[in-house]
Structures are given as C-alpha cells and as structure tokens.
Design an enzyme around this catalytic site. Sequence first.
Site, PDB file in Angstrom:
ATOM      1  N   GLU A 124       2.018   1.732  -3.543  1.00 10.75           N
ATOM      2  CA  GLU A 124       0.791   2.324  -4.095  1.00 10.75           C
ATOM      3  C   GLU A 124       0.900   3.881  -4.128  1.00 10.75           C
ATOM      4  O   GLU A 124       1.034   4.580  -5.071  1.00 10.75           O
ATOM      5  CB  GLU A 124      -0.192   1.914  -3.769  1.00 10.75           C
ATOM      6  CG  GLU A 124      -1.641   2.418  -4.329  1.00 10.75           C
ATOM      7  CD  GLU A 124      -2.677   2.849  -3.353  1.00 10.75           C
ATOM      8  OE1 GLU A 124      -3.061   4.105  -3.314  1.00 10.75           O
ATOM      9  OE2 GLU A 124      -3.285   1.869  -2.634  1.00 10.75           O
ATOM     10  N   HIS A 125       1.090   4.354  -2.919  1.00  7.53           N
ATOM     11  CA  HIS A 125       1.066   5.925  -2.729  1.00  7.53           C
ATOM     12  C   HIS A 125       2.302   6.495  -3.341  1.00  7.53           C
ATOM     13  O   HIS A 125       2.281   7.485  -3.875  1.00  7.53           O
ATOM     14  CB  HIS A 125       1.372   6.289  -0.881  1.00  7.53           C
ATOM     15  CG  HIS A 125       0.006   6.154  -0.463  1.00  7.53           C
ATOM     16  ND1 HIS A 125      -0.471   7.600   0.050  1.00  7.53           N
ATOM     17  CD2 HIS A 125      -1.177   5.306  -0.466  1.00  7.53           C
ATOM     18  CE1 HIS A 125      -1.738   6.937   0.675  1.00  7.53           C
ATOM     19  NE2 HIS A 125      -1.900   5.894   0.425  1.00  7.53           N
ATOM     20  N   HIS A 161       0.711  -1.250  -0.039  1.00 12.37           N
ATOM     21  CA  HIS A 161       0.016  -0.077   0.138  1.00 12.37           C
ATOM     22  C   HIS A 161       0.765   1.260  -0.129  1.00 12.37           C
ATOM     23  O   HIS A 161       0.456   2.177  -0.761  1.00 12.37           O
ATOM     24  CB  HIS A 161      -0.991   0.069   1.054  1.00 12.37           C
ATOM     25  CG  HIS A 161      -1.650   1.209   1.495  1.00 12.37           C
ATOM     26  ND1 HIS A 161      -1.601   1.804   2.562  1.00 12.37           N
ATOM     27  CD2 HIS A 161      -2.504   1.909   0.794  1.00 12.37           C
ATOM     28  CE1 HIS A 161      -2.446   3.085   2.358  1.00 12.37           C
ATOM     29  NE2 HIS A 161      -3.176   3.145   1.544  1.00 12.37           N
ATOM     30  N   GLU A 212      -3.520   7.764   7.799  1.00 12.10           N
ATOM     31  CA  GLU A 212      -4.655   6.837   7.145  1.00 12.10           C
ATOM     32  C   GLU A 212      -4.770   5.936   8.119  1.00 12.10           C
ATOM     33  O   GLU A 212      -6.238   5.479   8.160  1.00 12.10           O
ATOM     34  CB  GLU A 212      -4.152   6.497   5.698  1.00 12.10           C
ATOM     35  CG  GLU A 212      -5.196   5.657   5.010  1.00 12.10           C
ATOM     36  CD  GLU A 212      -4.932   5.286   3.594  1.00 12.10           C
ATOM     37  OE1 GLU A 212      -3.672   5.412   3.029  1.00 12.10           O
ATOM     38  OE2 GLU A 212      -5.712   4.542   2.818  1.00 12.10           O
TER      39      GLU A 212
END
Lengths: 462, 466
Positions: A77-78, A74, A154
């Site tokens: 992905e950022h 993840h 997040e």
Amino acid sequence: MNPVIRLSSIFVAAWLLLPSGASAAQPDQVAVRELANGLRVVVKPDRRAPVVVSMVWYRIGSVDEQNGVTGVAHVLEHMMFKGTRTVAPGEFSRLIAAAGGRDNAFTSRDYTGYFQTLHKSALPLSFRLEADRMANLVLSPDEFAKELKVVMEERRLRTDDRPHAMVYERLMATALAAHPYRNPVIGWMSDLEHLSVADTRVFYDEWYGPNNATVVVVGDVVPTEVFALAEQYFGAIPRKTLPPRKPQEEPPQLGLKRLTVKVPAELPYVLMAYRVPGLKKPAEDWEPYALDMLGSILSGNDAARLPRTLVKTDLVATSAGASYDGLGRGPAFFYLSGTPVAGRSAEQMEQNLRREVKRVVDEGVTEAELNRVKAQVIAAQVFQRDSMFFQARQIGSMETIGFSYRDLDLYIEKLKQVTADQVREVTRKYLIDDVLTVAYLDPQPLEGAPRRAAPAGVRHGE
Amino acid sequence: MGNKVLNRNVLRGNGLSKNMLSKIRPALAAALLCVAQQALAILPIEQWQTSSGAKVLFVANRGLPMLDVSVDFPAGSGYDTAAKAGVAAMTNGLLRMGADGLGEDDIARRFADIGAALGGRFDFDRAGLSLRTLSDPRQREPALDLLARILRAPAFPAAVLNREKARQIGALKEADLKPDSQAGRMFYRLVYREHPYALRSVGEVDTVGNMTRDDLLAFYRQHYAADRAVIAIMGDVSRADAGAIAEQLTRGLPRSNGAAPALPQVIPLERAITRVVAHPATQSHILMGAPGIHRGDPDYFPLFVGNHILGGGGFVSRINEEVRQKRGLAYSAYSYFSPQQVPGPFVIGMQTRRDQADEALAVTRKTLRDFVSNGPTEKELVAAKQNIVGGFPMRIDSNRKIHEYLAVIGFYGLPVSYLEDFVGNVERVTVADIKAAFAKHVDPEKLVTVVVGADKDQTLTAPAAR
C-alpha cells in the site's frame, strides 16, 4: 490533465441553498456496474457539495499473507505511491494536491483501500492515476528500502511503544492458532526486516487486478457518467487469474487461554476476546445482530452498563468497554476490556467484567436498554449522511468483505428487530470460557523496561 | 477494536495524547481565520445577539433532518492558574454529570434515548458543549432542554468530583510514563514558561488532588457568563427557531461583571533550549517550536500558505519530503501554527528510532533554516495555492465542518465574510510575503527542542543571541 479548479461563489453556495425537500433530503439510489474485466463500480450520488470521494478497494489484506511475509499487504500500500512507468515516485500525491485534492490509503486484515477527495471536476484525474497504478507499478529497490524504514517507524509508533496495542497484538496471536488474523496488519518486526522488494512484487502481481477491486464513488456525480469514465480508464486493464484463497479455518478452541503482557504502564488492563459467530448470511442470520446489540447495551453510550456500573457506580474501573466485530472475512470476536482504578488488580477487573456478563445471562436486558440503542442506530443513520467519506467507506468495506452495499440498510433493519431474549440467548450461548482468551497487562516501571533499541547517543547544542 | 486499519499517514497526526494535550488543535481545519473585506456571501451566515448578550451565528441547511448546536465560553485552560491547574477542564467535564435536579445517569440516559450526542469542546481558550440531534421536535426539543439545564444549573456533585479526580490522577500517572505525553508537557512548559498556556490542560497530580467543588463553582460563575457565550447553530431549523433556541440556551446563565477576561501576554523566547529526556521507548519523540501568532494576526495567510509548503501540506511538504520520503526517518513529520487568543504555538513534530534522532533533528533544522532564509520557490507557491484553493470546497462540504467554522468565527470575532475572503487571501500571498512573515515570526536559532526517548537526560542552552 491536472485541472486547476477555479472557484466561483456560485458552486460553493449552491448546496446550502437547497430548499427543504430538495434532492439532498432523499438520498439518491446507489448504482452498480461491473465492467467486462470484472471491476465493480459502485456510485452513490450526494449532491450537497461539488465534491467527490473516489476510492479503489482491493480484496486483499493481511489475511491473504503467508508466514514470513506478514505486513506485505500494508508495505505494498505504501509502495503504491512510489511510482509507475509514467508517474514518478511521489508524483501521484503531487498531482492530486495540485488539483486541490487530498489522498491517502488504508490497509486492514480484509482489504486495502486508496482514496482521493476532490472537486468533482477532478474525478478523471483520480481514475487515470488509480488505473495506472493498478497495472503499472514499478517497485524500485531504492524506494522500497526507504519506505520499509517508514513502515518500521510506523510499527514502533503504533504498536511497540503503546501498551494497549501490544496487548491487543499478543491477544490475537494467542486467541488464534491457524487463521492469519493472528498476525498484525502491520506485520511482525522480523518479517518487515526481511521483507524484499521481490516479495512485494509477487503480492502485487498476484492480487492487484480489476477483478479483485471495487471502485466506490460518492459525491456530486451522475452514475452513468462515472461508469463511462471507469470504462475509459480501467476498461482496458486485463482481468487476472487470482490465486486460490485457502480457507485457513481456525480449529475449534478447546478451553480458556490466558496470557500476560509485561510493558511499562501505570495501571493494569484486561482484554478478553470470545470467539463468536460473524455475519455470514445477512438476511437469515440473527445471532450477529444480537451480539452487536449486546455490545451497544454494554458500552454503546454514556448510559450503557459497563460505564454506568463499573466506572460510575461501583468505582472499580477507570474505563470499561465491549465491542463486537462481526463483519470480516475471518473469525469474529466479542471483546470486553477494562482498566481498574488504582489499587485494584487485573484479576478483580476480570471478575467485574464477568459479573456483567453473568448479569445479562441471569437477568437479561431491559426493553428500555434495547430501545435506547435502537434510537441511536436510527439517529446514526441520519448523522452519517453528513459525511461523504464515511458513506464511501461503509459501501467499500461491505462490498469488499463479501457483502453488498444493500446489506447496510438490511443490517440496520435487522438490528431494529433484535429482541431482549435474543440478546440474552447469544450471551448465554457464546460468552463462555471454552472460547475465551484473556490478556492481562502487567504494568512495569519505566526503569525496568527492556532497552530494545540501539544506543541513542543523542547530542545537542549547535 | 478488532478491525484494525492502518492508514498510510496520519496527516498532522502528531502522536500526542489527545487527553493530555487537548490544547494542541489541528492547525488547518478551523484555524485560518483572518481579516478580510466583504464579498458576496457564499455561506448565508446570520449573526445576532440574544437578549442576554450572547453572540449567535447560524446557517440553515434543510437538506438533512439534523441539527448541530454549540455553546462556547472563554473558559479554556488559559484561564487556569498554576496552583489550580486543571480546574477549567474539570469544570467543563462535570457540566454534564448532574444538573438541575438530574443525576449524571439521568442526563446520559435522556440523551441516549433520543439518539442525541453531547460533546465537549476544550482548548487553551475555549470551553463549551456541543449537541448533535435529529431535528424533529420530538428529539430536538428534549435535547435542547437538557442542554439548557446543564448549562444553567450544573450541580458539580461532590461524589462525582471525587471519582473524576481519582480517574484523572490515574490518567495523569499513566500519561507521565508515555514518551509522547512527556514530550508535549515538556514542550509547553519550555515554550510558555510562566504563561498559563504552559499548564497541562487537565492539571497535575497535586492540583487535581487539591481541587474542590467550590473551585469548580467559582470557575463556572466567573467564566460561563451569558454575555460571553458564543452559540453556533447549523442545520435543519428556521431562523425563528434558531432565535428561540439561542434564548433558551442562555436564559439563567451567570452574568459577567463586565470586564472581558484577559490572558497574559506571551513573552518571546530569548534563546534556544534543547531538553533531552531519558526514556526506554524504541522511538524518540521530537517536538520543536516557539510561540507563534494570535488569531487575527495580519501575517496569518503568508504563514498558513508558507507552512503548507514547509510542513503542513502532508506528503508534498518539505519536512515530510526530507525526513520521510527521502530518508525514511519517520512515519509522521509535520509542522503547524495554532493561532490562539494570544500567540499560540508554532510546532514541528516527528518520531524516529532512537539512534536516528540526531540525524532527524539535523535534517529538520537545516530544512527550517533554509526555508526561513530563502522562502519557498515560485513553483512551490503555485502548487500550494492550487491545493488550498482547489481544496476549498472540501472545507465546507458537511454540516460538521461549517458548524466548526461558525464557532471559531464567533468566538474570535472574525468577519462573517471569512469564508468568501479565504480564497482571495490565499491567492494574494507572494513568496516575499512568506519570507517576511517567517523572518518575523519564526527564529530557527531560538527554538525549544524536546526529545523524549534517549539514554540519559540532558539540557543544552544556546547563546542568547546569534
């Protein structure tokens, strides 16, 4: 590059004026091509609007992470928005925005996906930028440090301060002992705190390549033209030797597991997860479809059993639900959940949910219930054609998990064939204590909650 | 549930509980309607009145065998009183729970049996129902018949009301523990004070507890009037069928006593106020804002385009750039205007680790002050226009989106040429327009600021004038 789209009334109007029976009435066929470097390209024409949804799916998710670096899929992905050798950090989104587009990305246990929604004339821009970051990501330490902070925010937002999300996270970590589905997609906070840019680089170098990716395009396009564009932009990226994927199979569960999660909340909450079969062979399996139907009969519509019985009739729950996630690369579960009304306990909620399971085992389900769910399945098949994004997402996820887009239709057909006896049979066979994990949310007053953060000391006034 | 998916960002995802703050609507989707002149129709919208005076907007699309229909009334939470907060929402919620001799389970089963989906709409101004069904008469006719019966003869059964009251009270108590819900509730109280927009749309524990069936019936009779209904129809039916559907859905509805319902005026803030609320959450939930503009405000387009640059344009907006991209302070940081019947809110929001709240506030205030003082750069304006104009086709690329526009155009009495005027209205905006509009509508020295997630409560009031 960077086309500025001029609007005319004409192209916007065109699709609405399609007469009855025109091309939009019959969905176009999906076309597939695999490039020499292993990149799969799946195209579904949909000519309702001059718009295209462009997605790149990588078969890489949190399931592919190692202990100690959970969350890296993840975080990567950022970082995919943080610059390549020729595109500055943040420039990706600026270029897409300048072309009138919207872009974003998502990471799950099984895959990572990137998408843009654009005017159809901007598809080359999408491909150029996606091909570039498939091969040329920079991963600068400065950008990494900032983005890691964003990801920790997040995690706080999505999980740490959300009671039901905490219950789900801890449930999975308890239900599974060996399989990486036990780890949250966003990663454990300690792993995030110690994640390095080098960890992220390794993950990118190992997994981001054309032979681990699928491009999905839905919109007002001609498949042969999309294939040619894909060849033009992605064709030169060399194939990678992907690391072996260890099965990491979960050993059989040998009895009921229980856990309690104490977090600030008003009402208790119960989440139960039964380990059940997932879809393996779409044409031959029947049990996954029966489990899917069971989920819908229990809570797939306003008239379904759990809301009707537990919420509306018996007044024991403020909400109750069931769901089956049989489409994934790892173990599948059937979930039951419920929030009791004030004054009733988690134990009572669990008993109420169990009673509904027992009712299915003892009495089965009715043809009317089955037909009701089938009617919804059939309608949903039409309704979902109203969204190009949804169609692209469905195709991408099926293809990336390891099935074919063709299995989407097969799945619907198989659901329609499920019988009442089959629903009863899978309930009897699989919804049993030996494969069950039960989580209780034990509500705590706000004042008693642990102070988990550094002193705040917010000062105001100016 | 199992297949958790994380998105890189929740665009304008404000982290506020949907349940508690259905009054906060995403600003962009359908919120942009304003005056404009006639042009070539890009959407062949047809508009007429039913025999009972309801307004109808219709677009045919025979390409997919499905139909979207909604019926809205001026019956949102703005029509609640403080003593009976939540009556409007409960009235709307109970429509489907028993009507015309059918029990709630009959209704739910009948819709489900034909694969139709009944939805609700509820915000500050509007309350209504929406239906999505297959357009084949075998599904469409029974679905519309049910919808008509629900609208015409809701029963508001006492037993169902008692159950829903208990559920709502549980949900309110749950929400009152959550930092995002607390922040939203506090924010609206401070921004709107005595105005009904200050009320929590789903009510409070005591007002819900006191609610009676008579309250709901009275609210229904007063606010669900045929001559105030707005019907939006989108999809696979002929104009003649759409006409018959509109008649069917308004037959037998209450009639209004003539006077259009009015909402009180919104009084501007006189001074800045900052409210810090103790909460043990790991993050501080921050909301800043003030009353903004009403629908149809002539400054709408400068504010919309300007806000795109300030905090509405996702990853490329200034607030996101300063708070997230440069400093990593938050996952979600945004701003929006939500125009309503009377001035709806201008909102800036974000969540950040507790010990960073000061820094995030300082950065945001500086960003806002700078923007209001100096406006955007020409380059930023060009980029924003490219995105909005180039992205226009995506605003109307599905039945659902067009249906939503029809409902808004109808409800707020906006010109049916709204969509074809949209691009021109955006392109006309200048840097000077944006500067002037922000100077007029957003005073950075008179904002409400709410921070939930701190060690102790604190209230600070700025001098009334600066």
